[in-house]
Design an enzyme around this catalytic site. Structure first.
Site, PDB file in Angstrom:
ATOM      1  N   GLU B 112       0.750  -1.103   0.145  1.00 36.00           N
ATOM      2  CA  GLU B 112       0.185  -0.063   0.091  1.00 36.00           C
ATOM      3  C   GLU B 112       0.898   1.174   0.043  1.00 36.00           C
ATOM      4  OE1 GLU B 112      -3.110  -0.009  -0.642  1.00 36.00           O
ATOM      5  OE2 GLU B 112      -3.053  -2.037  -0.710  1.00 36.00           O
ATOM      6  N   SER B 198      19.803  -8.906  -8.389  1.00 39.94           N
ATOM      7  CA  SER B 198      18.517  -8.763  -9.111  1.00 39.94           C
ATOM      8  C   SER B 198      18.523  -9.869 -10.372  1.00 39.94           C
ATOM      9  CB  SER B 198      18.273  -7.499  -9.985  1.00 39.94           C
ATOM     10  OG  SER B 198      18.136  -6.601  -8.862  1.00 39.94           O
ATOM     11  N   HIS B 327       3.369 -10.066  -9.432  1.00 40.00           N
ATOM     12  CA  HIS B 327       4.845 -10.210  -9.529  1.00 40.00           C
ATOM     13  C   HIS B 327       5.512  -9.034  -8.629  1.00 40.00           C
ATOM     14  CE1 HIS B 327       8.883 -10.459 -10.701  1.00 40.00           C
ATOM     15  NE2 HIS B 327       9.062  -9.351 -11.256  1.00 40.00           N
ATOM     16  N   SER B 328       5.136  -8.028  -8.750  1.00 39.11           N
ATOM     17  CA  SER B 328       5.677  -6.904  -7.950  1.00 39.11           C
ATOM     18  C   SER B 328       4.771  -5.415  -8.167  1.00 39.11           C
ATOM     19  CB  SER B 328       7.030  -6.378  -8.483  1.00 39.11           C
ATOM     20  OG  SER B 328       6.775  -5.812  -9.697  1.00 39.11           O
TER      21      SER B 328
END
Lengths: 367, 431
Positions: B112, B198, B327-328
């Site tokens: 959020e 990453s 996913h993100s």
């Protein structure tokens, strides 16, 4: 000749011209000769015996004694745990080396040639180079990636590229390029002891060449500082920078130029990152002319960086346009005659130096 | 739409695996296959507490791992014949449950926060809370974790505080990572949690390297490397597993097979029978387990750890779950999968709910604890947001062990410029 103009750039004062004599660590009276191959082998041997965390890993480094015999005798001496033959996966063993370094070991990862390091470049750049920064100092990577770099003889495009410029553009890495046996010993030892990741670019054609070494060089505590260039030949008229095999070419060119009355100063860079800008600039301020020599491709090469550095710091001292000599802007051809034209030769350096000294029309002026 | 339909069925295939006695729906333990979900228990869509699993206790007795390397060892071994009731005592169960809840709530709050523009990025681990927490619970604190990016639950278990998570996401001056990494890319050597990297799957050969070092040191610890279903396509997956097997490195490869790699369903990722068979191909003992079942994951990882450490060899654990969240925060998964499907997994197969029922049944948890947890989290986020960002010095440090001359010079120049033009310098950067 232009007079010395003091320039103040953003509060930065001009670095003093260092006395040249102190830099002349001449080959001493000892007549002992050592090949670059033996120099590397002895450096590895001594560092492995001094620190049990150091281990060697790569294809053919063990049983085969090294693809170029650099690791000869090491498997016998240290055993398979410290001299590891790997399956054919550069990505694999580069990754393993990085992991081992995270844990605290000191791997020396050998690439059969740096052309094959392309299959592992993610581990070198994204992991080895950046981890210390990304982890805020929690994870250092004391790894050395070494192997032959640049052109050999008649091996074609995928075995002949010089990667100095590519690796040297990445912050977090150190990039070293030894020329002589003294360089090879001193710089490899320094690289292994260094807590940062080091890319150590050797040259296949230099492995068999012999250089005189003093007793000091042969001592097991011998170490060269990383980031310091060496002035191989002192001169007055033009500065020639080179690294690795091209240093030999530059020295030969200097001999030829001497007969024509041009006294060239030859700088052996030794370290591409960090680049010894102060030595280069001090030399240019003395001679006022610069030629850079490298084997690699011209665009974005090491010479481009040196030119930029000199223009930024010593522009007022230049009497002639700076010239870069580099390999031809093509993948390396195989045919012997074409290969010869694609790589800088001694004559190219001589001609460029003469242009810089206005013995003939400089390329820039002719445009 | 044609592609919609294709995608749905592709995922339905994954879902079906959970509800039918399909080939891919089986739990394989050793050479025996057990139906993943007993069709006789017809209320398949209702979260079943412990009693339904009890019918298949044998599923969670990790009896045998077998490796099937042609020609070489095809050993099998018997693990202890533990009843799971004995493995997970009250204290452990309560900690597991509360950490799972904390993880779930933390994920919601940070998600959020990103949506409100307060942080730049976030990734939730919804649907995979059991994988995170149970793995962490089954391991020792000396075991080194090499995460992919959806394992922050492990850091939570190991003591990374809510405040520290918030500090990293906001990149403020108290961030242990000095504001260097984007959110989710946590790293803490204190907690033996290697900094998240990453590029996908790079941690796999690196894990083999760390494990090799542990082996050389003869430590009673192993490495646990995580990867997703999509990551198994990378070249580094092959190199890492192959190498770990050859070097006999004590590493547990945990594949979080959650059915999706951003928008790529597993049917478009590989055509093998999941990931467990891939491990077998390298001569690595492999097991597949229900990732939404906290106790199953716990016992599988426990057994894997014993094998890795005592036998000094790699092990592969494939955990089947579903990526409930996007996913993100840069992804909107409703674009490639149906809302119904997501809802179904969210409500019916929520690992947290499932475990709560077991914990509540044992009388170990209540509402009061739940409310307390939420208010603590809210406070941590507010505090983190208010703190200053890292100072200027941290821009130049840690590139190398010692700062190189060009950076020292650059910092000096920068400070001189700042002194000269103080008004132009941004006020939110402390010196």
């Amino acid at each position: 000749m232009l007079g010395v103009v003091r320039q103040k750039m953003l509060g930065q004062s001009l670095p003093k011209i260092r006395p040249v004599v102190s830099v002349l660590r001449s080959y001493s009276s000892a007549a002992k000769q050592m090949t670059v191959r033996d120099a590397l082998n002895s450096a590895l041997d001594e560092e492995m015996s001094a620190d049990p965390k150091v281990f060697l890993m790569g294809e053919e480094v063990g049983e085969y004694q090294g693809a170029y015999k650099i690791s000869k005798g090491l498997l016998e001496k240290y055993g398979p745990e410290r001299v590891r033959d790997t399956p054919i996966t550069e990505a694999g063993f580069a990754g393993i080396g990085v992991g081992a370094a995270y844990y605290g070991l000191k791997p020396v990862v050998e690439f059969m040639t740096f052309n094959f390091s392309m299959q592992a470049i993610d581990h070198i750049i994204n992991s080895a180079a950046k981890s210390n920064y990304m982890s805020a100092g929690q994870m250092s990577v004391p790894i050395v990636f070494r192997g032959p770099n640049g052109a050999a003889a008649g091996v074609g495009a995928q075995h002949s590229q010089c990667y100095a410029a590519w690796y040297a553009s990445c912050p977090g890495l150190k990039v070293l390029t030894p020329y002589s046996s003294e360089d090879a010993r001193g710089l490899l030892k320094a690289a292994i002891r260094d807590p940062d990741p080091v890319v150590f670019l050797e040259n296949e054609l230099l492995y068999g060449e012999s250089f005189p070494v003093s007793d000091e060089v042969l001592d097991s505590s011998f170490c060269l500082p990383i980031g310091k260039a060496k002035i191989e030949r002192v001169g007055r008229d033009v500065t020639i920078t080179a690294f690795s095999r091209m240093v030999g070419h530059a020295l030969k060119a200097a001999e030829i130029l001497e007969k024509d009355g041009i006294d060239a100063e030859v700088i052996n860079l030794r370290s591409i990152r960090p680049l010894d800008r102060s030595t280069i600039n001090a030399s240019v301020r003395k001679t006022n002319r610069l030629i850079t020599v490298e084997e690699g491709f011209p665009q974005h090469g090491v010479g481009a960086e040196i030119c930029a550095s000199v223009v930024e710091e010593s522009f007022a001292y230049l009497d002639a346009p700076v010239e870069r000599i580099a390999g031809a802007d093509i993948p390396m051809p195989y045919a012997a005659n074409l290969e010869r034209i694609a790589v800088p030769q001694v004559e190219d350096i001589v001609r460029a130096a003469k242009r810089a000294c206005y013995r003939s029309v400089p390329l820039a002026a002719a445009a | 739409m044609a592609s919609w339909g294709r995608r749905s069925t592709a995922v339905a295939h994954h879902m079906r695996a959970f509800f039918t006695a399909n080939k891919t729906a089986q739990i394989r333990i050793g050479t025996r296959r057990y139906p993943f979900f007993n069709p006789a228990v017809s209320s398949a869509l209702v979260p079943r507490p412990w009693p339904s699993i009890i019918n298949m206790t044998s599923l969670f007795l990790v009896n045998r791992f077998t490796s099937s390397v042609a020609g070489s060892q095809a050993g099998s071994r018997h693990a202890d014949d533990d009843n799971d009731d004995n493995l997970v005592k009250k204290e452990l169960a309560v900690k597991m449950y509360s950490d799972m809840v904390t993880l779930q709530i933390m994920d919601t709050f940070f998600y959020e926060a990103q949506r409100q523009g307060r942080i730049s990025f976030y990734m939730t681990s919804s649907g995979e809370e059991a994988i995170n927490i149970s793995s962490a619970a089954a391991l020792g604190k000396d075991d080194i974790i090499m995460p992919q990016y959806r394992e922050h639950g492990i850091l939570l278990w190991r003591g990374f505080s809510l405040q520290e998570f918030a500090n990293q996401c906001f990149g403020n001056k108290d961030d242990v990572g000095k504001g260097r990494q984007m959110p989710i890319h946590y790293g803490s050597s204190k907690h033996n949690f290697i900094t998240v990297s990453s590029p996908i799957a790079t941690q796999l050969p690196q894990a083999a390297g760390v494990a090799y070092s542990l082996k050389m040191d003869k430590k009673d610890a192993c490495v646990v490397a995580f990867i997703g279903d999509g990551g198994t396509s990378q070249g580094d997956f092959h190199a890492g597993l192959n190498f770990a097997a050859v070097m006999e490195a004590p590493v547990i490869f945990v594949c979080r097979n959650n059915g999706w790699a951003i928008s790529t369903p597993i049917s478009e990722q590989f055509r093998s029978d999941g990931v467990a068979v891939k491990g077998q191909a390298y001569g690595i003992p492999s097991i597949r387990v229900d990732g939404t079942d906290a106790l199953a994951v716990y016992s599988a990882i426990r057994a894997a750890r014993n094998m890795a450490v005592n036998e000094q060899r790699p092990v592969l654990v494939e955990t089947l779950a579903y990526r409930v969240g996007h996913h993100s925060t840069s992804d909107d998964s409703t674009k490639y999968r149906s809302l119904d499907e997501i809802e179904q997994w969210k409500t019916d197969r929520d690992p947290v709910n499932r475990f709560r029922k077991w914990v509540e049944l044992n009388g170990w948890w209540s509402e009061r604890e739940e409310t307390e947890l939420r208010s603590n989290l809210m406070r941590a986020i507010q505090v983190a947001e208010g703190r200053r960002k890292p100072p200027l010095t941290e821009l130049f440090t840690d590139v190398y062990d010692l700062p190189p001359s060009n950076l020292v010079e650059q910092e000096k120049q920068l400070r001189e410029t700042i002194n000269k033009y103080p008004i132009d310098f941004p006020s939110d950067v402390s010196l």
